[in-house]
Design a protein around this motif. Structure first.
Motif, PDB file in Angstrom:
ATOM      1  N   GLN A  66       0.752  -1.226  -0.090  1.00 18.28           N
ATOM      2  CA  GLN A  66       0.096  -0.133   0.142  1.00 18.28           C
ATOM      3  C   GLN A  66       0.811   1.132  -0.127  1.00 18.28           C
ATOM      4  N   ILE A  67       0.599   2.062  -0.941  1.00 20.74           N
ATOM      5  CA  ILE A  67       1.602   3.291  -0.920  1.00 20.74           C
ATOM      6  C   ILE A  67       0.588   4.429  -1.000  1.00 20.74           C
ATOM      7  N   TRP A  68       1.092   5.442   0.028  1.00 24.76           N
ATOM      8  CA  TRP A  68       0.316   6.603   0.363  1.00 24.76           C
ATOM      9  C   TRP A  68       1.240   7.938  -0.093  1.00 24.76           C
ATOM     10  N   LEU A  69       0.717   8.747  -1.054  1.00 26.65           N
ATOM     11  CA  LEU A  69       1.161   9.733  -1.555  1.00 26.65           C
ATOM     12  C   LEU A  69       0.628  11.063  -1.063  1.00 26.65           C
ATOM     13  N   LYS A  70       1.351  11.916  -0.774  1.00 22.14           N
ATOM     14  CA  LYS A  70       1.001  13.493  -0.406  1.00 22.14           C
ATOM     15  C   LYS A  70       0.262  14.117  -1.606  1.00 22.14           C
ATOM     16  N   ALA A  92       6.617  -9.002  -8.913  1.00 25.50           N
ATOM     17  CA  ALA A  92       5.958  -7.944  -8.457  1.00 25.50           C
ATOM     18  C   ALA A  92       4.625  -8.263  -7.506  1.00 25.50           C
ATOM     19  N   SER A  93       4.393  -7.590  -6.456  1.00 23.39           N
ATOM     20  CA  SER A  93       3.403  -7.622  -5.593  1.00 23.39           C
ATOM     21  C   SER A  93       1.837  -7.128  -6.119  1.00 23.39           C
ATOM     22  N   THR A  94       1.102  -7.341  -5.219  1.00 19.90           N
ATOM     23  CA  THR A  94      -0.226  -6.769  -5.770  1.00 19.90           C
ATOM     24  C   THR A  94       0.104  -5.231  -4.945  1.00 19.90           C
ATOM     25  N   ARG A  95      -0.560  -4.208  -5.554  1.00 20.73           N
ATOM     26  CA  ARG A  95      -0.127  -3.137  -4.829  1.00 20.73           C
ATOM     27  C   ARG A  95      -1.528  -1.866  -5.192  1.00 20.73           C
ATOM     28  N   ALA A  96      -1.617  -1.051  -4.200  1.00 17.25           N
ATOM     29  CA  ALA A  96      -2.559   0.148  -4.321  1.00 17.25           C
ATOM     30  C   ALA A  96      -1.900   1.196  -4.043  1.00 17.25           C
ATOM     31  N   THR A  97      -2.010   2.489  -4.550  1.00 14.88           N
ATOM     32  CA  THR A  97      -1.619   3.557  -4.381  1.00 14.88           C
ATOM     33  C   THR A  97      -2.681   4.598  -4.348  1.00 14.88           C
ATOM     34  N   ALA A  98      -2.774   5.488  -3.240  1.00 15.01           N
ATOM     35  CA  ALA A  98      -3.565   6.388  -2.852  1.00 15.01           C
ATOM     36  C   ALA A  98      -2.993   7.639  -2.440  1.00 15.01           C
ATOM     37  N   GLN A  99      -3.810   8.904  -2.567  1.00 18.71           N
ATOM     38  CA  GLN A  99      -3.320  10.196  -2.130  1.00 18.71           C
ATOM     39  C   GLN A  99      -4.010  10.279  -0.652  1.00 18.71           C
ATOM     40  N   CYS A 100      -3.116  10.935   0.345  1.00 14.23           N
ATOM     41  CA  CYS A 100      -3.972  11.060   1.553  1.00 14.23           C
ATOM     42  C   CYS A 100      -3.072  12.072   2.386  1.00 14.23           C
ATOM     43  N   GLU A 101      -3.870  12.679   3.427  1.00 11.62           N
ATOM     44  CA  GLU A 101      -2.974  13.472   4.200  1.00 11.62           C
ATOM     45  C   GLU A 101      -1.835  12.586   5.271  1.00 11.62           C
ATOM     46  N   LEU A 102      -0.841  12.851   5.094  1.00 17.10           N
ATOM     47  CA  LEU A 102       0.120  12.020   5.843  1.00 17.10           C
ATOM     48  C   LEU A 102       0.479  12.812   7.286  1.00 17.10           C
ATOM     49  N   GLY A 103       1.077  12.031   8.173  1.00 19.13           N
ATOM     50  CA  GLY A 103       1.369  12.395   9.509  1.00 19.13           C
ATOM     51  C   GLY A 103       1.919  13.561   9.908  1.00 19.13           C
ATOM     52  N   HIS A 104       2.857  14.224   8.563  1.00 21.13           N
ATOM     53  CA  HIS A 104       3.737  15.441   8.670  1.00 21.13           C
ATOM     54  C   HIS A 104       3.627  15.979   7.535  1.00 21.13           C
ATOM     55  N   GLU A 110       4.364   7.208   2.142  1.00 22.89           N
ATOM     56  CA  GLU A 110       4.406   6.314   3.092  1.00 22.89           C
ATOM     57  C   GLU A 110       4.075   4.701   2.551  1.00 22.89           C
ATOM     58  N   ILE A 111       5.044   3.750   2.870  1.00 25.98           N
ATOM     59  CA  ILE A 111       4.705   2.557   2.199  1.00 25.98           C
ATOM     60  C   ILE A 111       4.490   1.469   3.381  1.00 25.98           C
ATOM     61  N   ILE A 112       3.519   0.440   3.131  1.00 22.65           N
ATOM     62  CA  ILE A 112       3.344  -0.510   4.013  1.00 22.65           C
ATOM     63  C   ILE A 112       3.358  -1.832   3.183  1.00 22.65           C
ATOM     64  N   VAL A 113       4.015  -2.936   3.446  1.00 19.49           N
ATOM     65  CA  VAL A 113       4.094  -4.154   2.642  1.00 19.49           C
ATOM     66  C   VAL A 113       3.770  -5.209   3.582  1.00 19.49           C
ATOM     67  N   THR A 114       3.438  -6.465   3.025  1.00 18.95           N
ATOM     68  CA  THR A 114       3.316  -7.700   3.612  1.00 18.95           C
ATOM     69  C   THR A 114       3.977  -8.560   2.848  1.00 18.95           C
ATOM     70  N   ALA A 115       4.954  -9.576   3.269  1.00 23.94           N
ATOM     71  CA  ALA A 115       5.652 -10.519   2.516  1.00 23.94           C
ATOM     72  C   ALA A 115       5.559 -11.911   3.191  1.00 23.94           C
ATOM     73  N   ALA A 116       5.765 -12.739   2.567  1.00 24.60           N
ATOM     74  CA  ALA A 116       5.975 -14.239   2.991  1.00 24.60           C
ATOM     75  C   ALA A 116       7.122 -14.385   3.628  1.00 24.60           C
ATOM     76  N   THR A 117       7.576 -15.083   4.748  1.00 25.97           N
ATOM     77  CA  THR A 117       8.573 -15.284   5.236  1.00 25.97           C
ATOM     78  C   THR A 117       9.519 -16.429   4.332  1.00 25.97           C
ATOM     79  N   ALA A 118      10.701 -16.685   4.466  1.00 24.29           N
ATOM     80  CA  ALA A 118      11.497 -17.622   3.715  1.00 24.29           C
ATOM     81  C   ALA A 118      11.567 -19.104   4.106  1.00 24.29           C
ATOM     82  N   ASP A 119      10.873 -19.292   5.237  1.00 28.42           N
ATOM     83  CA  ASP A 119      10.639 -20.717   5.794  1.00 28.42           C
ATOM     84  C   ASP A 119       9.795 -21.495   5.098  1.00 28.42           C
TER      85      ASP A 119
END
Length: 119
Positions: A66-70, A92-104, A110-119
């Motif tokens: 998830q990618i958040w852009l100012k 390539a992962s799935t992905r969403a990008t949006a505009q939002c008011e960020l924390g500063h 700001e980027i959030i990701v989820t991944a699989a572990t190597a186990d």
């Protein structure tokens, strides 16, 4: 019962949480916020790569982002340029990008990701 492992935890949050074969990396931003979108995106992805390594995995195992852009109109192309160079070939992962008011006001991405572990 699967163990929950928390990485870089403080009172408010963990930077990453590992559970049941998955790594959840919380929202990451650049440390040097004087940089343009390309610089901030590079810094943010470097932090994500570090937390993935701390969890025992890497960007080749990304599942979603998830990618958040100012400012989506102004910064989408520059962020994508860095993102495309950073992602692992044929992973390539799935992905969403949006505009939002960020924390500063000087945070551009700001980027959030989820991944699989190597186990």
């Amino acid at each position: 019962m699967a163990e929950i492992r928390r990485i870089a935890t403080d009172q408010r949050r963990s930077r990453a949480v590992v559970y049941n074969g998955m790594v959840f990396v919380g929202g990451q931003t650049a440390d040097d916020r004087s940089q343009d979108i390309r610089g901030q995106t590079r810094q943010t992805l470097a932090k994500i790569e570090k937390y993935l390594a701390d969890a025992g995995t890497d960007k080749r195992r990304l599942l979603t982002a998830q990618i958040w852009l100012k400012n989506l109109e102004r910064d989408f192309e520059g962020m994508n340029e860095v993102w495309d160079a950073w992602t692992a070939p044929n992973a390539a992962s799935t992905r969403a990008t949006a505009q939002c008011e960020l924390g500063h006001p000087d945070i551009l991405v700001e980027i959030i990701v989820t991944a699989a572990t190597a186990d």
